[in-house]
Design an enzyme around this catalytic site. Structure first.
Site, PDB file in Angstrom:
ATOM      1  N   GLY A  89      -4.714  -2.322   5.403  1.00 28.26           N
ATOM      2  CA  GLY A  89      -3.960  -3.462   4.873  1.00 28.26           C
ATOM      3  C   GLY A  89      -4.600  -4.803   5.213  1.00 28.26           C
ATOM      4  O   GLY A  89      -4.801  -5.661   4.353  1.00 28.26           O
ATOM      5  N   ARG A  90      -4.949  -4.977   6.487  1.00 26.87           N
ATOM      6  CA  ARG A  90      -5.463  -6.295   6.906  1.00 26.87           C
ATOM      7  C   ARG A  90      -6.888  -6.546   6.445  1.00 26.87           C
ATOM      8  O   ARG A  90      -7.433  -7.630   6.695  1.00 26.87           O
ATOM      9  CB  ARG A  90      -5.323  -6.454   8.423  1.00 26.87           C
ATOM     10  CG  ARG A  90      -5.990  -5.370   9.257  1.00 26.87           C
ATOM     11  CD  ARG A  90      -5.531  -5.443  10.717  1.00 26.87           C
ATOM     12  NE  ARG A  90      -5.971  -4.302  11.513  1.00 26.87           N
ATOM     13  CZ  ARG A  90      -5.352  -3.133  11.555  1.00 26.87           C
ATOM     14  NH1 ARG A  90      -4.283  -2.924  10.802  1.00 26.87           N
ATOM     15  NH2 ARG A  90      -5.790  -2.163  12.333  1.00 26.87           N
ATOM     16  N   HIS A 133      -3.394 -33.700  19.193  1.00 26.50           N
ATOM     17  CA  HIS A 133      -2.279 -34.570  19.583  1.00 26.50           C
ATOM     18  C   HIS A 133      -1.118 -33.745  20.123  1.00 26.50           C
ATOM     19  O   HIS A 133       0.008 -34.226  20.191  1.00 26.50           O
ATOM     20  CB  HIS A 133      -1.845 -35.423  18.382  1.00 26.50           C
ATOM     21  CG  HIS A 133      -2.951 -36.337  17.955  1.00 26.50           C
ATOM     22  ND1 HIS A 133      -3.080 -37.611  18.434  1.00 26.50           N
ATOM     23  CD2 HIS A 133      -4.022 -36.126  17.152  1.00 26.50           C
ATOM     24  CE1 HIS A 133      -4.169 -38.168  17.922  1.00 26.50           C
ATOM     25  NE2 HIS A 133      -4.759 -37.285  17.143  1.00 26.50           N
ATOM     26  N   LYS A 153       8.275  -0.581  11.819  1.00 26.11           N
ATOM     27  CA  LYS A 153       8.756  -0.264  10.471  1.00 26.11           C
ATOM     28  C   LYS A 153       9.963   0.665  10.504  1.00 26.11           C
ATOM     29  O   LYS A 153      10.819   0.620   9.636  1.00 26.11           O
ATOM     30  CB  LYS A 153       7.634   0.358   9.638  1.00 26.11           C
ATOM     31  CG  LYS A 153       6.584  -0.672   9.226  1.00 26.11           C
ATOM     32  CD  LYS A 153       5.667  -0.154   8.141  1.00 26.11           C
ATOM     33  CE  LYS A 153       4.638  -1.208   7.762  1.00 26.11           C
ATOM     34  NZ  LYS A 153       3.823  -0.850   6.618  1.00 26.11           N
ATOM     35  N   GLU A 197      11.055  -4.518   3.957  1.00 23.08           N
ATOM     36  CA  GLU A 197      11.147  -5.952   3.624  1.00 23.08           C
ATOM     37  C   GLU A 197      10.671  -6.197   2.191  1.00 23.08           C
ATOM     38  O   GLU A 197      11.313  -6.920   1.414  1.00 23.08           O
ATOM     39  CB  GLU A 197      10.277  -6.780   4.588  1.00 23.08           C
ATOM     40  CG  GLU A 197      10.742  -6.749   6.026  1.00 23.08           C
ATOM     41  CD  GLU A 197      10.122  -5.613   6.832  1.00 23.08           C
ATOM     42  OE1 GLU A 197       9.831  -4.523   6.268  1.00 23.08           O
ATOM     43  OE2 GLU A 197       9.937  -5.800   8.047  1.00 23.08           O
ATOM     44  N   GLU A 231      -3.948  -7.098  15.559  1.00 26.40           N
ATOM     45  CA  GLU A 231      -3.464  -5.815  15.045  1.00 26.40           C
ATOM     46  C   GLU A 231      -4.588  -4.770  15.145  1.00 26.40           C
ATOM     47  O   GLU A 231      -4.336  -3.584  15.307  1.00 26.40           O
ATOM     48  CB  GLU A 231      -2.989  -5.949  13.590  1.00 26.40           C
ATOM     49  CG  GLU A 231      -2.207  -4.725  13.116  1.00 26.40           C
ATOM     50  CD  GLU A 231      -1.604  -4.884  11.721  1.00 26.40           C
ATOM     51  OE1 GLU A 231      -1.533  -6.002  11.199  1.00 26.40           O
ATOM     52  OE2 GLU A 231      -1.206  -3.864  11.154  1.00 26.40           O
ATOM     53  N   LYS A 250       0.840  -1.197   0.000  1.00 22.84           N
ATOM     54  CA  LYS A 250       0.000   0.000   0.000  1.00 22.84           C
ATOM     55  C   LYS A 250       0.879   1.252   0.000  1.00 22.84           C
ATOM     56  O   LYS A 250       0.668   2.182  -0.759  1.00 22.84           O
ATOM     57  CB  LYS A 250      -0.909  -0.049   1.230  1.00 22.84           C
ATOM     58  CG  LYS A 250      -1.882   1.079   1.346  1.00 22.84           C
ATOM     59  CD  LYS A 250      -2.822   0.810   2.508  1.00 22.84           C
ATOM     60  CE  LYS A 250      -3.585   2.061   2.871  1.00 22.84           C
ATOM     61  NZ  LYS A 250      -4.419   1.873   4.059  1.00 22.84           N
TER      62      LYS A 250
HETATM   63  C1  G6Q Z   1      -2.120  -4.032   8.031  1.00 20.78           C
HETATM   64  C2  G6Q Z   1      -0.878  -3.448   8.468  1.00 20.78           C
HETATM   65  C3  G6Q Z   1       0.364  -4.110   7.959  1.00 20.78           C
HETATM   66  C4  G6Q Z   1       0.691  -3.777   6.503  1.00 20.78           C
HETATM   67  C5  G6Q Z   1       2.105  -4.248   6.202  1.00 20.78           C
HETATM   68  C6  G6Q Z   1       2.497  -3.983   4.774  1.00 20.78           C
HETATM   69  O1  G6Q Z   1      -3.209  -3.634   8.340  1.00 20.78           O
HETATM   70  O2  G6Q Z   1      -0.861  -2.096   8.295  1.00 20.78           O
HETATM   71  O3  G6Q Z   1       0.317  -5.496   8.113  1.00 20.78           O
HETATM   72  O4  G6Q Z   1      -0.221  -4.377   5.655  1.00 20.78           O
HETATM   73  O5  G6Q Z   1       2.991  -3.637   7.069  1.00 20.78           O
HETATM   74  O6  G6Q Z   1       2.385  -2.647   4.463  1.00 20.78           O
HETATM   75  P1  G6Q Z   1       2.471  -2.171   2.970  1.00 20.78           P
HETATM   76  O7  G6Q Z   1       1.320  -2.781   2.236  1.00 20.78           O
HETATM   77  O8  G6Q Z   1       2.386  -0.679   3.013  1.00 20.78           O
HETATM   78  O9  G6Q Z   1       3.778  -2.671   2.432  1.00 20.78           O
END
Ligand code: G6Q
Length: 546
Positions: free
Chosen positions: A267-268, A384, A512, A212, A353, A206
């Site tokens: 994002g989530r 198990h 981050k 990463e 989150e 996003k």
């Molecule tokens: C989700 C969070 C987090 C995010 C990641 C990736 O709600 O904000 O999990 O999706 O850190 O972020 P980018 O999509 O910006 O790379």
């Protein structure tokens, strides 16, 4: 704004919890033959049975009174109408607009976002079909056989969980892979068997700033260029999904190959957007739409069903009841369906989150326990392993059991065994086995009195452990869409009741930025003297051994 603890319904629940802690669910079942009918909800494609919770009709009435006092319906409507309920980031929360299958116009800042969603879907459709039908060619003119999604957190977990869950629905036109970890082992393993001429990378971010993801994306570019000997190959092999077009273009991705994201989608909650592109490529666009339709069905249920029969509302209230009022500290997610093997990881992000926070909307420390930590895994494997803890530890762990009536991969004799375990476990967690029963069983087996006295206390299971059972018809794009949306709305209601800002993630943002300075020290082999002695010691050890 009123403190939750001062609400009449809150206080009534706190008092009622003391009474209920003296009760045992097995007595509640014996006293009321209609308990299952009272405490279960049938949705179009699934059944929610919440009767194995430590609740009575009085409890449920008090919880519904709490939901009313917390203005759940008003907040729900604000979310669906695009009010900026993500207060700390001053954003609307409109993942529901991504699956607004009736295509009702929805105005946000003077723009009808339904149009934006529809044109983004049209772009996804065209692109996914080109890739699936072999019309999108790589730099050497060969068709794409493998798609690698590079993204992390919300830009990874949702699509990967769905891809895994719906594997049986893929026709295998294209293989889809995921790279999320900056540990080079993952990308190296994924790329090793692939042919650069036939791979398409989707860089999903996003913000298009996540270290990463950017590191993995740069490694993918190097891998491609070292085989094609031409930087221009990037245009044929890289697309992006991002709200930050400038950064994506600067990275080298052609403008027409960037799929939109919007700041009103967290994002989530974003798998319903172009973040779900790998799903559409894997399954075909029609099935992606079925996923959206399944979610939309739950959106409608959430908006229309009375609170007392509203599945996400009930799930949220039960979580508040179990954790805030009865003191449970964690919750287990236990799928009895191999397809859902990533559900727990997904739910960890979705709930923890969103609601793993401890200040109220006004920024005051909350003075009550909020949400549990989420853990779990496939039920049968867990039986198990960690189920011992669920049955006999002195921590009560409420659990959600999720299974399917029909297997998506029927193999003779398997499904009945699987589901017998589902039913037996929820029953045992509820009823337990008392000492009298244990002793009678041992006696019937001819054990000596000495043995019975020694072993009996260890074999007692107190029961009274709450579970919800969710029975889906069969895993499909539609039912999975419904299941995910059910939990999304549960989390929303939980956040409102607990007065938590569910849609920000400052703890993730902190992470981050944290590593950047230390990475410079590692790169330059210079340790900052201002670190605490532990951090200094760890970095020195690392640098000396590296
Ligand atoms: C989700 C969070 C987090 C995010 C990641 C990736 O709600 O904000 O999990 O999706 O850190 O972020 P980018 O999509 O910006 O790379």
């Amino acid at each position: 704004m009123t403190m939750r603890t001062s609400l009449a319904s809150w206080q009534a629940l706190a008092e009622h919890a003391q009474e209920m802690q003296q009760q045992h669910m097995s007595d509640l079942f014996s006293q009321d033959q209609a308990r299952f009918n009272k405490f279960s909800i049938q949705l179009p494609n699934m059944l929610l049975d919440y009767s194995k919770n430590l609740v009575t009709s009085a409890t449920m009435q008090k919880l519904i009174a709490l939901a009313n006092e917390c203005d759940i319906t008003t907040w729900r409507d604000k979310m669906f109408q695009g009010e900026r309920i993500n207060r700390t980031e001053d954003r609307a929360v409109l993942h529901t607009a991504l699956r607004n299958r009736e295509k009702m116009p929805l105005m946000l800042d003077g723009e009808n976002i339904t149009d934006s969603v529809e044109s983004a879907l049209a772009k996804m459709k065209a692109f996914s079909e080109q890739v699936r039908h072999g019309l999108w060619k790589g730099y050497s003119g060969k068709r794409i056989t493998d798609v690698v999604n590079i993204g992390v957190g919300g830009s990874n977990l949702g699509p990967q969980m769905v891809t895994e869950a719906l594997k049986q629905y893929s026709d295998g036109s294209v293989n889809v892979h995921y790279v999320s970890n900056v540990d080079g082992t993952q990308i190296a393993n994924v790329l090793r068997p692939l042919d650069p001429e036939k791979v398409l990378f989707i860089v999903s971010s996003k913000t298009f700033t996540t270290t990463e993801t950017m590191t993995n994306a740069k490694t993918a570019v190097k891998w491609l260029v070292s085989s094609s000997f031409d930087e221009k190959a990037v245009a044929k092999h890289f697309v992006a999904v991002s709200a930050n077009k400038d950064n994506a273009m600067e990275f080298g991705i052609a403008q027409e190959n960037i799929f939109d994201m919007w700041d009103w989608v967290g994002g989530r909650f974003s798998l319903w957007s172009a973040i779900g592109l790998p799903i559409a490529i894997d399954l075909g666009f029609d099935k992606f739409i079925e996923l959206l339709e399944g979610a939309h069905e739950i959106d409608q249920h959430f908006c229309q069903a009375p609170l007392a029969h509203n599945a996400p509302v009930i799930l949220a209230l039960l979580s508040v009841w179990n954790c805030t009022f009865l003191g449970a500290k964690s919750q287990a997610i236990l799928p009895y369906d191999q397809s859902l093997h990533m559900l727990c990881a997904y739910m960890q992000q979705a709930e923890m989150e969103s609601n793993g926070k401890s200040v109220t909307w006004q920024g005051n420390d909350v003075d009550y326990p909020t949400v549990p930590s989420i853990w779990g895994g496939l039920g049968i494997n867990g039986q198990h392993a960690f189920y011992q803890y669920l049955h006999q530890s002195n921590n009560v762990v409420p659990a959600d059991f999720i299974g399917s009536v029909k297997s998506v991969t029927p193999v003779k004799g398997h499904h009945q065994t699987l589901m017998s375990n589902f039913f037996a476990q929820t029953q045992a967690l509820m009823s337990g086995v008392d000492e009298q029963q244990v002793k009678a069983d041992l006696k019937a087996k001819g054990r000596t009195q000495q043995y019975i006295d020694k072993v009996a206390p260890h074999k007692v299971h107190k029961g009274n452990r709450p579970t919800n059972s969710i029975l889906m018809q069969r895993i499909s794009p539609r039912t999975l869409g419904s299941l995910i949306a059910l939990y999304e709305h549960k989390i929303f209601v939980q956040g409102i009741v607990l007065q938590i800002c569910s849609f920000d993630q400052w703890g993730v943002e902190l992470g981050k930025g944290l590593a950047n300075d230390i990475q410079k020290e590692l790169d330059e082999n210079k340790v900052n003297k201002n670190h605490d002695s532990s951090t200094r010691g760890l970095i020195h050890y690392y640098l000396n051994c590296v």
